[in-house]
Design an enzyme around this catalytic site. Sequence first.
Site, PDB file in Angstrom:
ATOM      1  N   CYS A 101      33.756   2.747 -27.291  1.00 48.20           N
ATOM      2  CA  CYS A 101      33.173   2.977 -25.972  1.00 48.20           C
ATOM      3  C   CYS A 101      34.096   3.897 -25.183  1.00 48.20           C
ATOM      4  O   CYS A 101      35.281   3.591 -25.038  1.00 48.20           O
ATOM      5  CB  CYS A 101      33.015   1.661 -25.200  1.00 48.20           C
ATOM      6  N   HIS A 116       0.820  -1.209   0.000  1.00 47.32           N
ATOM      7  CA  HIS A 116       0.000   0.000   0.000  1.00 47.32           C
ATOM      8  C   HIS A 116       0.854   1.260   0.000  1.00 47.32           C
ATOM      9  O   HIS A 116       0.592   2.208  -0.750  1.00 47.32           O
ATOM     10  CB  HIS A 116      -0.933  -0.012   1.216  1.00 47.32           C
ATOM     11  N   GLU A 129      41.404  -3.144 -28.077  1.00 48.52           N
ATOM     12  CA  GLU A 129      41.970  -2.357 -26.976  1.00 48.52           C
ATOM     13  C   GLU A 129      43.444  -2.667 -26.733  1.00 48.52           C
ATOM     14  O   GLU A 129      44.042  -2.184 -25.774  1.00 48.52           O
ATOM     15  CB  GLU A 129      41.159  -2.613 -25.702  1.00 48.52           C
TER      16      GLU A 129
END
Length: 840
Positions: free
Chosen positions: A780, A448, A709
């Site tokens: 990225c 509730h 990378e």
Amino acid sequence: MAVFTFSTLTAIIQVNDDDHNKNNTIERNLRKSKLMLIKKFNSIHISDVPSVGGKNASLGEMFNELSSKGIVIPDGFATTADAFRYFLDYNSITTSLKKLLDTLDTQTFKNLKEIGAKARSTIENANIPDDLSKEIINAYKDLCSNEYFEVAVRSSATAEDLPQASFAGQHESYLNIKGENELLKAIQRCYASLYTDRAIKYREDNGFAHEKVALSVGVQKMARSDKACSGVAFTLEPESGFRNVIHIAGVWGLGENMVQGTVNPDEFLVFKPTLEQGKNAIIQKRMGDKNKTMIYTNDEENPVINIDTPEEKKNQYVLKNSEIELLAKWASIIEKHYNKPMDIEWAKDGITNEFFIIQARPETVHSQINPLLIKEYQLLEKGKLLASGEAIGSKIACGIARILNSPEESDKLKPGEIVVTDLTSPDWDPILKNAGAIVTNKGGRTSHASIVAREIGAPAVVGCSDATSKIKDGEIITVSCCEGKEGFIYEGESKFVTKELDFTKIELPKKTKVMMIVGDPEKAFKFSFYPNDGVGLMRLEFIITNAIQIHPMALVKFDELKDEKVKEQIEQLTHHYPDKEKYFTEKLAEAVATTAAAFYPKEVIVRMSDFKTNEYASLLGGKDFEPVEENPMLGFRGASRYYNDRYKNGFRLECEALKIVRDEMGLTNIRVMIPFCRTVEEGKKVVEVMKNFGLEQGVNGLEIYVMAEIPNNVFLAEKFAEIFDGFSIGSNDLTQLILGIDRDSAIISDLFSEQNEGVKQQIAVMIDKAKKAGVKIGLCGQAPSDFPEFAQFLVAEHIDSISFNPDAILKGIENINQAEKSLLKENLSKEKITDSIIII
């Protein structure tokens, strides 16, 4: 359908002063001759809201229109609004109720309690007319085929369940009612509940004139969920408003425990598109504590009681997968029928094992909000942590904590103060409307307190367990719900900032895809509303650290662990999983599936785990499986782990999880990416190992990318392109390896820059080689959002996509758009020069 009629009166009735009572009776009968007092469900449709209220109109609509589609609605009937007004007229209390409510103090509501009690007493002391009683009893007999069974008696206000106001929980319902007298009593109590304090306040808050709202009562065959389970379903995600999932929650026994927040329910998320495709569409399952079960008794004084849930059932989901899918399909059908998001109640009968839909109303919070208009909150400081629980919403609120034990203490709360209590019920509604935030010891996302918090737009932290003991009455606190799924209460007033985001005016670049970097699946639905072309990097490390917490090899070789304390901790985390490996694969699959579903059908690139050895060692059980390295950054990480016996079976679990997501759940928008792949030979080994573990390149459209990378990835890009379907430039690692800088070193951090000429040259070479090889390439990193010139460089090199963290994506889009416009102008200038040369 039952209609009570009287003979039409044609004579002119002469009324004398001493015939006053006779005249009133005749007038009532004349009015009543035109009334319909009872409607059976088989004659009720949604157009009957003015007659039977939203709740009963919806039940009748579904009973008549959706039963043929397999949805089961318990049969029943409803007393009408006409019946309610006839009841008031018969007792001559309409005017007295209006006069009483006219005396309500609508500024401070200080006399609300007194007014409500008098109004309810007026109703309760009145009499149901004999003819109305007979109508009700006859309808009850017809429903029960003259052998009385238990029924549910539910209130349904005639202004109820409209899109702008739900009236949910404002009026009373009575369950397990059996026999004529008990039924009539329950109906009269429902009538009286039109004047509960909370219902009166709700009508005032929403602009409903009291005299224009009537009360219909639905009488419906009982589903004996006290012997099984019950719950709710939302046809959107209740925190973010994301529309493509169905959220189902359930508890053992009656659902009141869940509404009150007495127990935390089990929760399930089902993805609509793959549900329609017949796939395993359950993308999340969360087990609640369910420590109490509410059941019926034969005691009239205490018709329901809460018993302790047996340990075996606490550790068992209330629904099987097939049952989750059944309810999800029903919810989807209901949503399509009404053409709007819905809030649905369901119950399982423990005697017949049948499922029933016992209520369906429009969802009234997120369906009214534009998800492309977002207000973001960010804490700038944090005081001492006082308590934590489940976050409802994403806001921050500061204010005075007011510890309340019951609604009776409403006078203690001043507007804007923060309510701190054990749990709430609908009786708290008039109080909570004044709260700046809500904190409860008990409750979950469907309790509730959570529902009210969403309705009033206030942050809430529920299920804290110890908030009322850790927070002092009257002290200043900060309630933070902006830090993810978990909400926190800090001591003092913390500084924070807000940012208004309007995504309706954002235009994505035309050539360069804008992708997102996502770590936390709990935020994926929220982030899906940001302008984007998909996810360019989803890291598994966040999931493993936060959701799983255990080193995968510690699960593979659990019996070989030597540290008993670690074994005990792992047992506590995995006690629902007899198969320890399944704990890892299911948790990982659900997390990945959540993100994949959030952005579906856009591409989501999942990078396999890339912890360093020291980071892996910090996971539970990790020290037994990780070597100690002097330089973990350049050590046993990325691809080199996947085929090595030290970690190969851990990688198997990662592959199995992704196979579940793609093949069983149907989320084929997932791509897989391999990090830190040093050599071409290593790339081939990893692809082969993945094939052996069920992730075969090309099967079911699977693409495997590799991070670019390492300088060797650039030097041998053509050969790597023969193995992999695409590249993603990891600018951080590539920069540190080209410049020979440890990116974690603070001493020489000023030398670290992706904009170094040597780094940019290698990035340009990498993009060029990828283009010539015909494979995709993205990047990225933070630099394209921080530095417009770096974005311009990447766009000029024709990179396919750039991935940003969510907080940088708007700036990144701006930089890319500017870069594309600049490049277009430059190309047009070149064309003009070329044309001029040709003319000359």
